[in-house]
Design a protein around this motif. Sequence first.
Motif, short mmCIF file in Angstrom:
data_model
loop_
_atom_site.label_atom_id
_atom_site.label_comp_id
_atom_site.label_asym_id
_atom_site.label_seq_id
_atom_site.Cartn_x
_atom_site.Cartn_y
_atom_site.Cartn_z
N ALA A 1 33.92 6.57 57.27
CA ALA A 1 32.71 6.18 58.00
C ALA A 1 31.52 6.87 57.33
CB ALA A 1 32.79 6.57 59.47
N PHE A 2 30.32 6.37 57.62
CA PHE A 2 29.14 6.89 56.91
C PHE A 2 28.90 8.38 57.16
CE2 PHE A 2 25.83 7.72 60.03
CZ PHE A 2 26.30 7.09 61.16
N LYS A 3 29.48 8.88 58.26
CA LYS A 3 29.22 10.27 58.61
C LYS A 3 29.76 11.27 57.59
CE LYS A 3 28.55 9.40 63.49
NZ LYS A 3 29.02 8.02 63.74
N ASP B 1 33.76 8.93 65.28
CA ASP B 1 33.67 9.15 63.85
C ASP B 1 33.08 10.51 63.44
OD1 ASP B 1 34.87 6.77 63.22
OD2 ASP B 1 33.00 5.66 63.23
N PRO C 1 23.38 -0.37 62.46
CA PRO C 1 24.13 -0.28 63.73
C PRO C 1 23.89 1.11 64.32
CG PRO C 1 25.56 -0.98 61.91
CD PRO C 1 24.29 -0.49 61.30
N SER C 2 23.39 1.18 65.56
CA SER C 2 22.88 2.46 66.04
C SER C 2 23.48 2.91 67.37
CB SER C 2 21.36 2.40 66.17
OG SER C 2 20.78 2.26 64.89
N GLY C 3 23.65 4.23 67.49
CA GLY C 3 24.13 4.84 68.73
C GLY C 3 23.19 5.98 69.09
N ASN C 4 23.33 7.09 68.37
CA ASN C 4 22.42 8.21 68.56
C ASN C 4 21.18 8.10 67.67
OD1 ASN C 4 22.81 10.19 70.56
ND2 ASN C 4 24.69 10.88 69.57
N PHE C 5 21.12 7.10 66.85
CA PHE C 5 19.97 6.80 65.99
C PHE C 5 19.71 7.83 64.89
CE2 PHE C 5 17.86 2.95 67.59
CZ PHE C 5 18.67 2.70 68.70
N ASN D 1 21.31 7.77 61.95
CA ASN D 1 21.31 6.97 60.74
C ASN D 1 19.94 6.31 60.54
OD1 ASN D 1 22.31 5.65 58.51
ND2 ASN D 1 23.84 4.45 59.61
N ALA E 1 31.57 3.92 68.69
CA ALA E 1 30.76 5.00 68.12
C ALA E 1 29.28 4.82 68.47
CB ALA E 1 30.94 5.08 66.61
N MET E 2 28.96 3.70 69.10
CA MET E 2 27.56 3.47 69.50
C MET E 2 27.43 3.44 71.02
SD MET E 2 26.46 0.79 66.53
CE MET E 2 26.76 -0.71 67.43
N HIS F 1 31.12 -2.29 64.56
CA HIS F 1 29.78 -1.68 64.46
C HIS F 1 28.93 -2.44 63.45
CE1 HIS F 1 32.68 1.33 65.73
NE2 HIS F 1 31.70 1.85 66.47
N THR G 1 28.94 0.73 58.58
CA THR G 1 29.07 2.13 58.94
C THR G 1 30.51 2.63 58.95
OG1 THR G 1 28.82 1.41 61.23
CG2 THR G 1 26.90 2.37 60.18
N ALA G 2 31.48 1.72 59.07
CA ALA G 2 32.89 2.18 59.06
C ALA G 2 33.79 1.14 58.43
CB ALA G 2 33.37 2.49 60.47
C1 PLP Z 1 28.23 7.19 64.44
C2 PLP Z 1 28.38 5.75 64.16
C3 PLP Z 1 27.36 4.83 64.42
C4 PLP Z 1 26.07 5.25 65.07
O1 PLP Z 1 25.31 6.07 64.23
P1 PLP Z 1 24.05 6.89 64.80
O2 PLP Z 1 23.56 7.69 63.69
O3 PLP Z 1 24.58 7.73 65.93
O4 PLP Z 1 23.08 5.88 65.31
C5 PLP Z 1 27.55 3.52 64.06
N1 PLP Z 1 28.69 3.09 63.51
C6 PLP Z 1 29.72 3.93 63.27
C7 PLP Z 1 30.96 3.39 62.68
C8 PLP Z 1 29.60 5.28 63.58
O5 PLP Z 1 30.60 6.11 63.33
#
Ligand code: PLP
Length: 435
Positions: A107-109, A140, A248-252, A254, A302-303, A357, A383-384
């Motif tokens: 995943a991008f993390k 992730d 694709p955003s959750g905590n934003f 990225n 993850a979002m 995502h 993102t994954a």
């Molecule tokens: C963490 C995650 C997101 C959300 O990323 P944010 O930086 O929190 O917005 C989206 N897609 C995947 C697969 C993630 O692991």
Amino acid sequence: MSISYHSTNKKAQKVGFREALSRGLAPDGGLYMPDSIPTLSPQNWNEFKGKDIRTIGKIMLRPWLGEFFSGDDFDQLVEDALNFDAPLVQLKENLYVLELFHGPTLAFKDFAARTMGRLMAALLRDENRELHVLTATSGDTGAAVADGFYDVPGIRVWVLYPSGKVSPLQEKQFTTLGKNITAIEVDGTFDDCQRLVKQAFVDEDLNRKMKLTSANSINIGRLLPQMVYYARAWAQLKDDAPPLFSVPSGNFGNLTAGLLAQKMGLPAAGFIAGVNSNRTFFDYIQSGTYEPRKSERTISNAMDVGDPSNFERILALYGGQINELRKYIHPYWFSDDETTAGMHEVNDTYGYVMDPHTAVGYLALKKMRRETGDKRTGIVLATAHPAKFLEVIPEEMHQHIEMPDALSKLKDRAKKSVTVSADYDAFREIVLAGR
Ligand SMILES: *Cc1c(COP(=O)(O)O)cnc(C)c1O
């Protein structure tokens, strides 16, 4: 010239990068933001064309981090951390996917976690206290942080995750490592996990007893490395037209990294925020009122974030002006059914499998284009890897998904976690006992 960092709550003292990295959250509960953002010249951006991710990473990160390292050490750190690429895959004339899932946890993390693990080890080596990294995960982040910080001397990692709400393979990624990684399984939601972590940071007594930091995207150290792949995307485009980025955003975190990259000079036509039914940000842009929601469970787990932590940073980047924000960030939200339909559509049309995502990002770009007639080049951030989310990807696509070794080898490993209720005192006890 060194960059100082202030808190978005404006009450805490300004600090340098080392302090911002090691604290995570500012003592007033705000998020650290740079006082100034270094820019690269148009010539730098031109020269990025065709360059690899490490070369770009060194140039982009040097003004932020270079002062802490002698030249060789800095180069080595970037080379080690960014040891996998972010390939840009073309689906049709003006549609690209930026694959951010070629790192160890798919995943991008990984980009940020690998960099942060190394930065913390290097910058905090001289401190003789053990550093405890608290990290809340919807899936992730836990995997990436556990991997990026695994066996780093002087660092202990606590991964908090919502019980039963991460995919089985995601869970294995951070519950099977052992050593300096402890997984805490919280009987609650991701927002509960995030709240427990935030509470620990403002718990003065706990902070006297232990040195705490965060590897969540509240940590500015997470965002800086994430700027690099936006530039790497640009480097792979043949022409010079600024693209649209759909995130694709959750905590934003990225998306915030993309905005920071744009402030550094990245040619970007705008940003599209794709969210699932956790649509706090979407509603905010519509109504002008920010109202956190309770997080809801979706197939893009993850979002599943009801109160995105980087919202304050985004607002700060636009001087608190929602009308400015509306010009550059276009949010769209999608239900699980729409997301599944999106995965089908991409598979049928392009023979490409997206994880849920990424599918949300794809749908958001498509909807923005339909509404505005925008034909500019669009880049969807993937993102994954889809193999991480098999249980929510339509079965007929499974045959097209290659299971990466990093995942298949996890299947038989035994999970180890500490379970706890979503209660701060109970959580605190566990962390203190494990000191
Ligand atoms: C963490 C995650 C997101 C959300 O990323 P944010 O930086 O929190 O917005 C989206 N897609 C995947 C697969 C993630 O692991």
